[in-house]
Design a protein around this motif. Sequence first.
Motif, PDB file in Angstrom:
ATOM      1  N   LEU A  29       0.828  -1.206   0.000  1.00 23.99           N
ATOM      2  CA  LEU A  29       0.000   0.000   0.000  1.00 23.99           C
ATOM      3  C   LEU A  29       0.867   1.263   0.000  1.00 23.99           C
ATOM      4  O   LEU A  29       0.632   2.182  -0.785  1.00 23.99           O
ATOM      5  N   HIS A  30       1.863   1.296   0.870  1.00 27.29           N
ATOM      6  CA  HIS A  30       2.751   2.455   0.917  1.00 27.29           C
ATOM      7  C   HIS A  30       3.523   2.616  -0.396  1.00 27.29           C
ATOM      8  O   HIS A  30       3.660   3.722  -0.913  1.00 27.29           O
ATOM      9  N   SER A  31       4.002   1.520  -0.931  1.00 29.95           N
ATOM     10  CA  SER A  31       4.748   1.571  -2.183  1.00 29.95           C
ATOM     11  C   SER A  31       3.860   2.060  -3.326  1.00 29.95           C
ATOM     12  O   SER A  31       4.286   2.861  -4.166  1.00 29.95           O
ATOM     13  N   ALA A  32       2.616   1.594  -3.370  1.00 25.69           N
ATOM     14  CA  ALA A  32       1.689   2.039  -4.415  1.00 25.69           C
ATOM     15  C   ALA A  32       1.381   3.524  -4.276  1.00 25.69           C
ATOM     16  O   ALA A  32       1.307   4.251  -5.280  1.00 25.69           O
ATOM     17  N   LEU A  33       1.227   3.998  -3.052  1.00 24.85           N
ATOM     18  CA  LEU A  33       0.966   5.421  -2.825  1.00 24.85           C
ATOM     19  C   LEU A  33       2.142   6.272  -3.293  1.00 24.85           C
ATOM     20  O   LEU A  33       1.960   7.260  -4.015  1.00 24.85           O
ATOM     21  N   TYR A  34       3.348   5.888  -2.908  1.00 25.52           N
ATOM     22  CA  TYR A  34       4.534   6.645  -3.312  1.00 25.52           C
ATOM     23  C   TYR A  34       4.750   6.582  -4.821  1.00 25.52           C
ATOM     24  O   TYR A  34       5.158   7.570  -5.436  1.00 25.52           O
ATOM     25  N   THR A  35       4.442   5.443  -5.421  1.00 24.37           N
ATOM     26  CA  THR A  35       4.563   5.315  -6.874  1.00 24.37           C
ATOM     27  C   THR A  35       3.562   6.220  -7.578  1.00 24.37           C
ATOM     28  O   THR A  35       3.901   6.887  -8.559  1.00 24.37           O
ATOM     29  N   GLY A  36       2.355   6.264  -7.082  1.00 24.95           N
ATOM     30  CA  GLY A  36       1.339   7.143  -7.668  1.00 24.95           C
ATOM     31  C   GLY A  36       1.740   8.602  -7.607  1.00 24.95           C
ATOM     32  O   GLY A  36       1.572   9.346  -8.587  1.00 24.95           O
ATOM     33  N   ILE A  37       2.286   9.023  -6.483  1.00 27.37           N
ATOM     34  CA  ILE A  37       2.737  10.406  -6.340  1.00 27.37           C
ATOM     35  C   ILE A  37       3.894  10.694  -7.294  1.00 27.37           C
ATOM     36  O   ILE A  37       3.910  11.727  -7.980  1.00 27.37           O
ATOM     37  N   ALA A  38       4.853   9.773  -7.372  1.00 29.20           N
ATOM     38  CA  ALA A  38       6.016   9.975  -8.237  1.00 29.20           C
ATOM     39  C   ALA A  38       5.611  10.005  -9.707  1.00 29.20           C
ATOM     40  O   ALA A  38       6.089  10.843 -10.477  1.00 29.20           O
ATOM     41  N   VAL A  39       4.719   9.112 -10.120  1.00 28.13           N
ATOM     42  CA  VAL A  39       4.293   9.070 -11.520  1.00 28.13           C
ATOM     43  C   VAL A  39       3.476  10.308 -11.871  1.00 28.13           C
ATOM     44  O   VAL A  39       3.624  10.861 -12.973  1.00 28.13           O
ATOM     45  N   ALA A  40       2.642  10.777 -10.970  1.00 29.36           N
ATOM     46  CA  ALA A  40       1.880  12.003 -11.235  1.00 29.36           C
ATOM     47  C   ALA A  40       2.817  13.198 -11.394  1.00 29.36           C
ATOM     48  O   ALA A  40       2.656  14.002 -12.326  1.00 29.36           O
ATOM     49  N   PHE A  41       3.797  13.304 -10.525  1.00 33.48           N
ATOM     50  CA  PHE A  41       4.771  14.390 -10.621  1.00 33.48           C
ATOM     51  C   PHE A  41       5.544  14.298 -11.937  1.00 33.48           C
ATOM     52  O   PHE A  41       5.730  15.294 -12.639  1.00 33.48           O
ATOM     53  N   LEU A  42       5.975  13.095 -12.290  1.00 35.02           N
ATOM     54  CA  LEU A  42       6.723  12.876 -13.527  1.00 35.02           C
ATOM     55  C   LEU A  42       5.875  13.207 -14.752  1.00 35.02           C
ATOM     56  O   LEU A  42       6.357  13.835 -15.694  1.00 35.02           O
ATOM     57  N   ALA A  43       4.618  12.785 -14.756  1.00 31.75           N
ATOM     58  CA  ALA A  43       3.751  13.034 -15.902  1.00 31.75           C
ATOM     59  C   ALA A  43       3.505  14.526 -16.104  1.00 31.75           C
ATOM     60  O   ALA A  43       3.539  15.021 -17.236  1.00 31.75           O
ATOM     61  N   VAL A  44       3.282  15.254 -15.028  1.00 30.09           N
ATOM     62  CA  VAL A  44       3.077  16.698 -15.139  1.00 30.09           C
ATOM     63  C   VAL A  44       4.339  17.380 -15.649  1.00 30.09           C
ATOM     64  O   VAL A  44       4.288  18.242 -16.541  1.00 30.09           O
ATOM     65  N   GLN A  45       5.470  16.992 -15.113  1.00 34.51           N
ATOM     66  CA  GLN A  45       6.735  17.588 -15.532  1.00 34.51           C
ATOM     67  C   GLN A  45       7.027  17.276 -16.996  1.00 34.51           C
ATOM     68  O   GLN A  45       7.430  18.153 -17.758  1.00 34.51           O
ATOM     69  N   ARG A  46       6.821  16.041 -17.398  1.00 37.00           N
ATOM     70  CA  ARG A  46       7.074  15.638 -18.790  1.00 37.00           C
ATOM     71  C   ARG A  46       6.107  16.328 -19.741  1.00 37.00           C
ATOM     72  O   ARG A  46       6.492  16.766 -20.828  1.00 37.00           O
ATOM     73  N   HIS A  47       4.830  16.459 -19.356  1.00 31.05           N
ATOM     74  CA  HIS A  47       3.838  17.127 -20.193  1.00 31.05           C
ATOM     75  C   HIS A  47       4.185  18.605 -20.369  1.00 31.05           C
ATOM     76  O   HIS A  47       4.069  19.149 -21.470  1.00 31.05           O
ATOM     77  N   ARG A  48       4.603  19.244 -19.293  1.00 30.86           N
ATOM     78  CA  ARG A  48       4.972  20.662 -19.352  1.00 30.86           C
ATOM     79  C   ARG A  48       6.167  20.869 -20.282  1.00 30.86           C
ATOM     80  O   ARG A  48       6.176  21.789 -21.099  1.00 30.86           O
ATOM     81  N   ALA A  49       7.181  20.018 -20.162  1.00 26.51           N
ATOM     82  CA  ALA A  49       8.372  20.142 -21.014  1.00 26.51           C
ATOM     83  C   ALA A  49       8.033  19.854 -22.475  1.00 26.51           C
ATOM     84  O   ALA A  49       8.498  20.563 -23.374  1.00 26.51           O
ATOM     85  N   ALA A  50       7.226  18.828 -22.725  1.00 31.56           N
ATOM     86  CA  ALA A  50       6.852  18.499 -24.103  1.00 31.56           C
ATOM     87  C   ALA A  50       6.035  19.618 -24.735  1.00 31.56           C
ATOM     88  O   ALA A  50       6.214  19.943 -25.913  1.00 31.56           O
ATOM     89  N   ARG A  51       5.154  20.231 -23.963  1.00 29.77           N
ATOM     90  CA  ARG A  51       4.350  21.338 -24.481  1.00 29.77           C
ATOM     91  C   ARG A  51       5.223  22.547 -24.779  1.00 29.77           C
ATOM     92  O   ARG A  51       5.031  23.234 -25.784  1.00 29.77           O
ATOM     93  N   ALA A  52       6.200  22.818 -23.929  1.00 28.87           N
ATOM     94  CA  ALA A  52       7.089  23.959 -24.147  1.00 28.87           C
ATOM     95  C   ALA A  52       7.959  23.766 -25.387  1.00 28.87           C
ATOM     96  O   ALA A  52       8.266  24.718 -26.099  1.00 28.87           O
ATOM     97  N   VAL A  53       8.343  22.529 -25.654  1.00 27.80           N
ATOM     98  CA  VAL A  53       9.203  22.231 -26.791  1.00 27.80           C
ATOM     99  C   VAL A  53       8.378  22.063 -28.063  1.00 27.80           C
ATOM    100  O   VAL A  53       8.844  22.347 -29.159  1.00 27.80           O
ATOM    101  N   GLY A  54       7.147  21.589 -27.935  1.00 26.51           N
ATOM    102  CA  GLY A  54       6.303  21.377 -29.095  1.00 26.51           C
ATOM    103  C   GLY A  54       6.440  19.980 -29.678  1.00 26.51           C
ATOM    104  O   GLY A  54       6.394  19.802 -30.888  1.00 26.51           O
TER     105      GLY A  54
END
Length: 174
Positions: A41-66
Motif C-alpha cells: 500500500l505504501h509503495s503504491a501510494l509513493y509510486t502514484g505520487i512519483a508518476v503524477a509528478f513525472l507526468a506533469v513535468q514531462r507534459h509541461r516540457a513536451a508542451r514547451a518544446v512542441g
Amino acid sequence: MLSLKRLLDRSVTAQAILVFLLGLGIAALIRRDEHPAVWVLHSALYTGIAVAFLAVQRHRAARAVGTDAGGLAELNRKIRHHEVPQDPDEQAAVRRLVAEQLGQMERAGKWLPYWFGAMGLIAVGMFVLVAVSGSLVFPLLFALGMVALCFWVVWRRRRSLDRLRWMRQALRPQ
C-alpha cells in the motif's frame, strides 16, 4: 544495460514499476514488523505520487518544446550525447528545450543551499534521536547516505548544466 536505460528513458510504465519495486523493498526494510500488505500500500501510494509528478513535468516540457514524450526523450538523448541536429525544426526544438531546462535549473539553484541545509538538519536530528535510543550504526549509515546524496546531486547538476550550456553554445547562429 543500454536497452534498460532506453526503456526507462522512454517508458513511464517502466519507471513506475521500478519506483514501486524500490519502494516495496525500502518499506520492507524499514517496516519489518508490519504486514506485507502495508508495504504494498505504501509503495503504491509513493509510486502514484512519483508518476503524477513525472507526468506533469514531462507534459509541461513536451508542451514547451512542441513535441510528444517520445520526441522529448530523443531530444534529451541528443543533448546528453552532444549531437547537434541538422534539421532546422529540430534545432529550434532543442534550443527551446535547452532554454527551458536551463531556466528551470537556474531557478532551482537558488534554493539548493536551503535544501542541503534542511537535509543536514534531518541527518543530524536522526543521528541524535537514534543515538539517544542506543544504536549508532543506523544513524551513521543514514548520515553518510545523506552526504553521498548531496554530493551526487551537486555532481549531476554540474554535469547537466555543462551539457546544456555546451548545446546552447553549439546551437547559436554563426
